[in-house]
Design a protein around this motif. Structure first.
Motif, PDB file in Angstrom:
ATOM      1  N   ALA A   1       0.836  -1.203   0.000  1.00 30.79           N
ATOM      2  CA  ALA A   1       0.000   0.000   0.000  1.00 30.79           C
ATOM      3  C   ALA A   1       0.871   1.254   0.000  1.00 30.79           C
ATOM      4  O   ALA A   1       0.577   2.228  -0.700  1.00 30.79           O
ATOM      5  N   ILE A   2       1.955   1.231   0.775  1.00 32.03           N
ATOM      6  CA  ILE A   2       2.878   2.372   0.793  1.00 32.03           C
ATOM      7  C   ILE A   2       3.557   2.523  -0.561  1.00 32.03           C
ATOM      8  O   ILE A   2       3.712   3.632  -1.078  1.00 32.03           O
ATOM      9  N   ARG A   3       3.961   1.417  -1.178  1.00 32.34           N
ATOM     10  CA  ARG A   3       4.596   1.470  -2.509  1.00 32.34           C
ATOM     11  C   ARG A   3       3.611   1.973  -3.557  1.00 32.34           C
ATOM     12  O   ARG A   3       3.991   2.667  -4.492  1.00 32.34           O
ATOM     13  N   ARG A   4       2.342   1.630  -3.421  1.00 35.58           N
ATOM     14  CA  ARG A   4       1.329   2.143  -4.343  1.00 35.58           C
ATOM     15  C   ARG A   4       1.188   3.658  -4.181  1.00 35.58           C
ATOM     16  O   ARG A   4       0.956   4.382  -5.136  1.00 35.58           O
ATOM     17  N   PHE A   5       1.364   4.154  -2.968  1.00 31.81           N
ATOM     18  CA  PHE A   5       1.280   5.585  -2.671  1.00 31.81           C
ATOM     19  C   PHE A   5       2.521   6.331  -3.156  1.00 31.81           C
ATOM     20  O   PHE A   5       2.420   7.367  -3.793  1.00 31.81           O
ATOM     21  N   ALA A   6       3.711   5.810  -2.849  1.00 38.01           N
ATOM     22  CA  ALA A   6       4.963   6.530  -3.108  1.00 38.01           C
ATOM     23  C   ALA A   6       5.763   5.995  -4.287  1.00 38.01           C
ATOM     24  O   ALA A   6       6.773   6.593  -4.663  1.00 38.01           O
ATOM     25  N   GLY A   7       5.358   4.885  -4.841  1.00 41.47           N
ATOM     26  CA  GLY A   7       6.140   4.289  -5.921  1.00 41.47           C
ATOM     27  C   GLY A   7       7.475   3.800  -5.390  1.00 41.47           C
ATOM     28  O   GLY A   7       7.580   3.353  -4.252  1.00 41.47           O
ATOM     29  N   ASP A   8       8.515   3.918  -6.208  1.00 43.03           N
ATOM     30  CA  ASP A   8       9.855   3.494  -5.788  1.00 43.03           C
ATOM     31  C   ASP A   8      10.662   4.635  -5.178  1.00 43.03           C
ATOM     32  O   ASP A   8      11.863   4.494  -4.942  1.00 43.03           O
ATOM     33  N   ASN A   9      10.028   5.763  -4.923  1.00 44.24           N
ATOM     34  CA  ASN A   9      10.725   6.920  -4.351  1.00 44.24           C
ATOM     35  C   ASN A   9      11.161   6.636  -2.919  1.00 44.24           C
ATOM     36  O   ASN A   9      10.436   5.977  -2.177  1.00 44.24           O
ATOM     37  N   PRO A  10      12.322   7.164  -2.541  1.00 41.09           N
ATOM     38  CA  PRO A  10      12.754   6.987  -1.145  1.00 41.09           C
ATOM     39  C   PRO A  10      11.847   7.780  -0.206  1.00 41.09           C
ATOM     40  O   PRO A  10      11.396   8.880  -0.548  1.00 41.09           O
ATOM     41  N   ILE A  11      11.601   7.207   0.961  1.00 36.30           N
ATOM     42  CA  ILE A  11      10.792   7.867   1.988  1.00 36.30           C
ATOM     43  C   ILE A  11      11.704   8.169   3.161  1.00 36.30           C
ATOM     44  O   ILE A  11      12.263   7.258   3.768  1.00 36.30           O
ATOM     45  N   ARG A  12      11.834   9.442   3.465  1.00 36.26           N
ATOM     46  CA  ARG A  12      12.752   9.877   4.524  1.00 36.26           C
ATOM     47  C   ARG A  12      11.990  10.182   5.808  1.00 36.26           C
ATOM     48  O   ARG A  12      10.879  10.701   5.762  1.00 36.26           O
ATOM     49  N   PRO A  13      12.595   9.903   6.938  1.00 35.56           N
ATOM     50  CA  PRO A  13      11.965  10.309   8.205  1.00 35.56           C
ATOM     51  C   PRO A  13      12.139  11.816   8.405  1.00 35.56           C
ATOM     52  O   PRO A  13      13.149  12.393   8.014  1.00 35.56           O
ATOM     53  N   GLY A  14      11.126  12.451   8.984  1.00 32.90           N
ATOM     54  CA  GLY A  14      11.208  13.879   9.275  1.00 32.90           C
ATOM     55  C   GLY A  14      10.089  14.660   8.620  1.00 32.90           C
ATOM     56  O   GLY A  14       9.323  14.133   7.823  1.00 32.90           O
ATOM     57  N   ARG A  15       9.977  15.930   8.979  1.00 33.02           N
ATOM     58  CA  ARG A  15       9.010  16.909   8.476  1.00 33.02           C
ATOM     59  C   ARG A  15       7.556  16.566   8.801  1.00 33.02           C
ATOM     60  O   ARG A  15       6.683  17.406   8.664  1.00 33.02           O
ATOM     61  N   VAL A  16       7.278  15.328   9.190  1.00 31.90           N
ATOM     62  CA  VAL A  16       5.913  14.901   9.499  1.00 31.90           C
ATOM     63  C   VAL A  16       5.804  14.638  10.999  1.00 31.90           C
ATOM     64  O   VAL A  16       6.666  13.980  11.574  1.00 31.90           O
ATOM     65  N   THR A  17       4.749  15.155  11.593  1.00 32.61           N
ATOM     66  CA  THR A  17       4.461  14.894  13.002  1.00 32.61           C
ATOM     67  C   THR A  17       3.135  14.151  13.080  1.00 32.61           C
ATOM     68  O   THR A  17       2.133  14.608  12.523  1.00 32.61           O
ATOM     69  N   LEU A  18       3.159  13.022  13.750  1.00 28.05           N
ATOM     70  CA  LEU A  18       1.967  12.185  13.904  1.00 28.05           C
ATOM     71  C   LEU A  18       1.519  12.260  15.352  1.00 28.05           C
ATOM     72  O   LEU A  18       2.275  11.919  16.259  1.00 28.05           O
ATOM     73  N   ASP A  19       0.309  12.741  15.567  1.00 26.66           N
ATOM     74  CA  ASP A  19      -0.237  12.875  16.915  1.00 26.66           C
ATOM     75  C   ASP A  19      -1.267  11.767  17.120  1.00 26.66           C
ATOM     76  O   ASP A  19      -2.372  11.817  16.568  1.00 26.66           O
ATOM     77  N   LEU A  20      -0.879  10.757  17.891  1.00 29.35           N
ATOM     78  CA  LEU A  20      -1.698   9.573  18.136  1.00 29.35           C
ATOM     79  C   LEU A  20      -1.492   9.165  19.586  1.00 29.35           C
ATOM     80  O   LEU A  20      -0.352   9.081  20.046  1.00 29.35           O
ATOM     81  N   PRO A  21      -2.564   8.916  20.341  1.00 31.43           N
ATOM     82  CA  PRO A  21      -2.357   8.519  21.736  1.00 31.43           C
ATOM     83  C   PRO A  21      -1.634   7.167  21.813  1.00 31.43           C
ATOM     84  O   PRO A  21      -1.959   6.251  21.063  1.00 31.43           O
TER      85      PRO A  21
END
Length: 161
Positions: A47-67
């Motif tokens: 599912a992630i590959r369908r979203f991003a293709g073969d592009n590299p996914i880097r950690p950072g810039r995103v903040t996830l607020d979840l209990p």
């Protein structure tokens, strides 16, 4: 012109139709959940590959607020914020949220435009079990950024079947 008598439909009376519908509903409600009913449509990675293709996914810039501890998986608050000026030259195109154990791995995909002002979304989701949630942001320059968080669920949701 065909005449229909109220209370009778093609030889069946209303009581028989209602009794049959009630019996079917009861049988479906009492049917135990099977492993096949809980099987996933696709893996989280696909599912992630369908979203991003073969592009590299880097950690950072995103903040996830979840209990970190969720008492009831039926309604879990979720917030995603992405560091971006949201200008026509530098903005978030879309945000995808993915999970590990729900029947469908893609929780939500949100499309944004520069006029959105801020790259921030909030919603409530259902969680089938204790699992990791990952948010991925696609930027206007074609880069992908992510963040993940774990949620411990004491009362599960998403039991299909």
């Amino acid at each position: 012109m065909r005449r229909v008598t109220v209370g009778r439909m093609n030889g069946l009376d209303r009581r028989r139709v209602l009794a049959g519908a009630a019996g079917t509903a009861l049988a479906v409600a009492l049917r135990p959940a099977t492993a096949a009913a809980l099987s996933r449509i696709e893996t989280t990675e696909s599912a992630i590959r369908r979203f991003a293709g073969d592009n590299p996914i880097r950690p950072g810039r995103v903040t996830l607020d979840l209990p970190p501890l969720v008492e009831n998986g039926n309604t879990v608050p979720l917030g995603v914020t992405v560091e971006s000026p949201m200008t026509p030259e530098d903005h978030v195109r879309r945000i995808g949220v993915f999970n590990e154990k729900n029947p469908q791995p893609n929780v939500v995909t949100v499309h944004l435009r520069p006029g959105a002002g801020r790259a921030q979304v909030a919603t409530r989701i259902r969680l089938a079990d204790t699992q990791r949630i990952t948010a991925i942001a696609e930027m206007s320059d074609g880069t992908y950024w992510s963040a993940s968080a774990d949620a411990i669920v004491t009362l599960a949701a998403c039991l299909e079947g």
